[in-house]
Design a protein around this motif. Structure first.
Motif, PDB file in Angstrom:
ATOM      1  N   SER A 179       3.772   6.351  11.821  1.00  0.00           N
ATOM      2  CA  SER A 179       2.732   5.806  12.078  1.00  0.00           C
ATOM      3  C   SER A 179       1.572   6.436  10.913  1.00  0.00           C
ATOM      4  CB  SER A 179       2.153   6.073  13.409  1.00  0.00           C
ATOM      5  OG  SER A 179       2.235   7.716  13.636  1.00  0.00           O
ATOM      6  N   GLY A 180       0.424   6.241  10.989  1.00  0.00           N
ATOM      7  CA  GLY A 180      -0.566   6.696  10.307  1.00  0.00           C
ATOM      8  C   GLY A 180      -1.688   5.878   9.605  1.00  0.00           C
ATOM      9  N   THR A 181      -2.797   6.264   9.161  1.00  0.00           N
ATOM     10  CA  THR A 181      -3.811   5.460   8.558  1.00  0.00           C
ATOM     11  C   THR A 181      -3.654   4.513   7.637  1.00  0.00           C
ATOM     12  OG1 THR A 181      -4.692   7.202   7.402  1.00  0.00           O
ATOM     13  CG2 THR A 181      -5.697   7.139   9.526  1.00  0.00           C
ATOM     14  N   PRO A 182      -2.597   4.906   6.647  1.00  0.00           N
ATOM     15  CA  PRO A 182      -2.088   3.816   5.783  1.00  0.00           C
ATOM     16  C   PRO A 182      -1.640   2.544   6.228  1.00  0.00           C
ATOM     17  CG  PRO A 182      -1.109   6.279   5.144  1.00  0.00           C
ATOM     18  CD  PRO A 182      -1.733   6.100   6.686  1.00  0.00           C
ATOM     19  N   PHE A 183      -1.125   2.568   7.615  1.00  0.00           N
ATOM     20  CA  PHE A 183      -0.697   1.137   8.262  1.00  0.00           C
ATOM     21  C   PHE A 183      -2.166   0.409   8.598  1.00  0.00           C
ATOM     22  CE2 PHE A 183       3.088   3.631   9.115  1.00  0.00           C
ATOM     23  CZ  PHE A 183       4.058   3.056   8.386  1.00  0.00           C
ATOM     24  N   GLU A 184      -3.378   1.001   8.809  1.00  0.00           N
ATOM     25  CA  GLU A 184      -4.371   0.519   8.988  1.00  0.00           C
ATOM     26  C   GLU A 184      -4.949  -0.305   7.937  1.00  0.00           C
ATOM     27  OE1 GLU A 184      -7.197   3.220  10.560  1.00  0.00           O
ATOM     28  OE2 GLU A 184      -5.915   4.087  12.472  1.00  0.00           O
TER      29      GLU A 184
ATOM     30  N   HIS B 239       0.978  -1.179  -0.017  1.00  0.00           N
ATOM     31  CA  HIS B 239      -0.001   0.059  -0.113  1.00  0.00           C
ATOM     32  C   HIS B 239       0.973   1.103  -0.067  1.00  0.00           C
ATOM     33  CE1 HIS B 239      -3.581   2.486   0.437  1.00  0.00           C
ATOM     34  NE2 HIS B 239      -3.402   2.713   1.960  1.00  0.00           N
ATOM     35  N   ALA B 240       0.290   2.409  -0.161  1.00  0.00           N
ATOM     36  CA  ALA B 240       1.127   3.812   0.203  1.00  0.00           C
ATOM     37  C   ALA B 240       0.128   4.925   0.442  1.00  0.00           C
ATOM     38  CB  ALA B 240       1.682   4.039  -1.438  1.00  0.00           C
ATOM     39  N   GLY B 241       0.756   5.810   1.178  1.00  0.00           N
ATOM     40  CA  GLY B 241       0.045   6.940   1.541  1.00  0.00           C
ATOM     41  C   GLY B 241       0.967   7.655   2.589  1.00  0.00           C
ATOM     42  N   GLU B 242       0.152   8.808   3.018  1.00  0.00           N
ATOM     43  CA  GLU B 242       1.215   9.682   3.762  1.00  0.00           C
ATOM     44  C   GLU B 242       1.178   9.206   5.346  1.00  0.00           C
ATOM     45  OE1 GLU B 242       1.195  14.376   3.468  1.00  0.00           O
ATOM     46  OE2 GLU B 242      -0.440  13.910   4.776  1.00  0.00           O
ATOM     47  N   VAL B 243       2.391   9.046   5.709  1.00  0.00           N
ATOM     48  CA  VAL B 243       2.572   8.536   7.028  1.00  0.00           C
ATOM     49  C   VAL B 243       3.318   9.516   7.889  1.00  0.00           C
ATOM     50  CG1 VAL B 243       2.791   6.198   6.450  1.00  0.00           C
ATOM     51  CG2 VAL B 243       4.835   7.485   6.475  1.00  0.00           C
ATOM     52  N   ARG B 244       3.302   9.540   9.245  1.00  0.00           N
ATOM     53  CA  ARG B 244       3.724  10.594  10.277  1.00  0.00           C
ATOM     54  C   ARG B 244       5.177   9.988  10.575  1.00  0.00           C
ATOM     55  NH1 ARG B 244       1.266  13.702  15.255  1.00  0.00           N
ATOM     56  NH2 ARG B 244       2.973  13.548  16.717  1.00  0.00           N
ATOM     57  N   PHE B 245       6.285  10.617  10.763  1.00  0.00           N
ATOM     58  CA  PHE B 245       7.431  10.520  11.291  1.00  0.00           C
ATOM     59  C   PHE B 245       7.697  11.229  12.451  1.00  0.00           C
ATOM     60  CE2 PHE B 245       7.854   8.832   6.846  1.00  0.00           C
ATOM     61  CZ  PHE B 245       8.747   7.866   6.742  1.00  0.00           C
ATOM     62  N   ASP B 246       7.810  10.538  13.505  1.00  0.00           N
ATOM     63  CA  ASP B 246       7.904  11.462  14.850  1.00  0.00           C
ATOM     64  C   ASP B 246       9.633  11.536  15.257  1.00  0.00           C
ATOM     65  OD1 ASP B 246       5.404  11.994  15.823  1.00  0.00           O
ATOM     66  OD2 ASP B 246       5.007   9.873  16.150  1.00  0.00           O
TER      67      ASP B 246
END
Length: 254
Positions: A118-123, A105-112
């Motif tokens: 994290s992010g909804t693409p992982f869901e 999959h692919a999408g915008e994820v958050r890097f802390d």
């Protein structure tokens, strides 16, 4: 330091049937998966230092480097990973053979700042990995598929059919995924399709890059459902053509 958001390609793998093998066998198959994936990444010219790798216990999750063309997580990575798992299985005992499910999959994820991603693409990635069509594809045939993969509709639209070498539309089969609140169309791939006639990248590991023999031309058959698709046995491997019909490619003995 604030978190940053980036669009990334994502891959998750899970070892099918890992439960009940005992601690020692679990560690052996986890190590075998890491080794196979490492070799496949090298062949795909992906620097492992640029790939975020998270061990999930009986599998892993990868975040591709920024700017990587999304097709880079498909070919030659998936066919090569399949070939390396198949090679491992030839030498492994019954308790250490691998069958692996993969979701892309692919999408915008958050890097802390602490390195957490994290992010909804992982869901969506998790739902695809746990989906019934993928689980059924992973056990297709008498010995199971060494690797069965599923692409999100978004990933499929961004890669397949855009002219990338090795990404023929006939290598993928449409499937409806419904897991909890997630419901979407996705696309299945596993060995036997035109993208990898040897269940791999078209060459065996350690073959020095020699191409594999191409399989026989497909034999026409009527439309088949995904449920029929995953009940394919060793007498034939099912794949889909671009218009959505499924056909059977017979092995030499078929």
């Amino acid at each position: 330091m604030n978190p940053k958001y980036e669009y990334r390609a994502l891959l998750a793998c899970d070892i099918a049937g890992s439960a009940g093998r005992g601690q020692q066998r679990l560690q052996e198959i986890r190590s075998a998966l890491r080794s196979a994936l490492s070799g496949a990444l090298d062949l795909a010219e992906l620097d492992r230092r640029d790939v975020s790798y998270v061990d999930t216990g009986d599998g892993c999750r990868l975040v591709a480097p920024a700017g990587l063309p999304k097709a880079g997580l498909l070919v030659p990575l998936l066919p090569e990973l399949s070939a390396r798992i198949r090679e491992h299985n030839r030498q492994a005992g019954p308790d250490t053979r691998l069958r692996v499910r993969a979701a892309v999959h692919a999408g915008e994820v958050r890097f802390d700042p602490d390195g957490t991603v994290s992010g909804t693409p992982f869901e969506a990635l998790a739902r695809l990995l746990d989906s019934t069509p993928l689980r059924r594809a992973a056990v297709a045939g008498p010995d199971g598929a060494p690797l069965a993969a599923i692409l999100s509709q978004h990933y499929y639209e961004e890669t397949v059919g855009h002219g990338y070498e090795g990404l023929e539309t006939g290598a993928f089969t449409a499937a409806e995924v419904v897991v909890k609140e997630y419901s979407a169309r996705a696309w299945l791939w596993y060995p036997g399709s035109p993208v990898g006639p040897y269940g791999g990248s078209g060459r065996e590991p350690g073959s020095g890059g020699r191409p594999a023999e191409a399989g026989k031309r497909p034999t026409e058959a009527g439309p088949r459902t995904v449920e029929q698709l995953v009940r394919a046995t060793g007498n034939g491997t099912v794949f889909a053509v671009g218009r959505g019909d499924q056909h059977i490619r017979y092995n030499e003995r078929g």
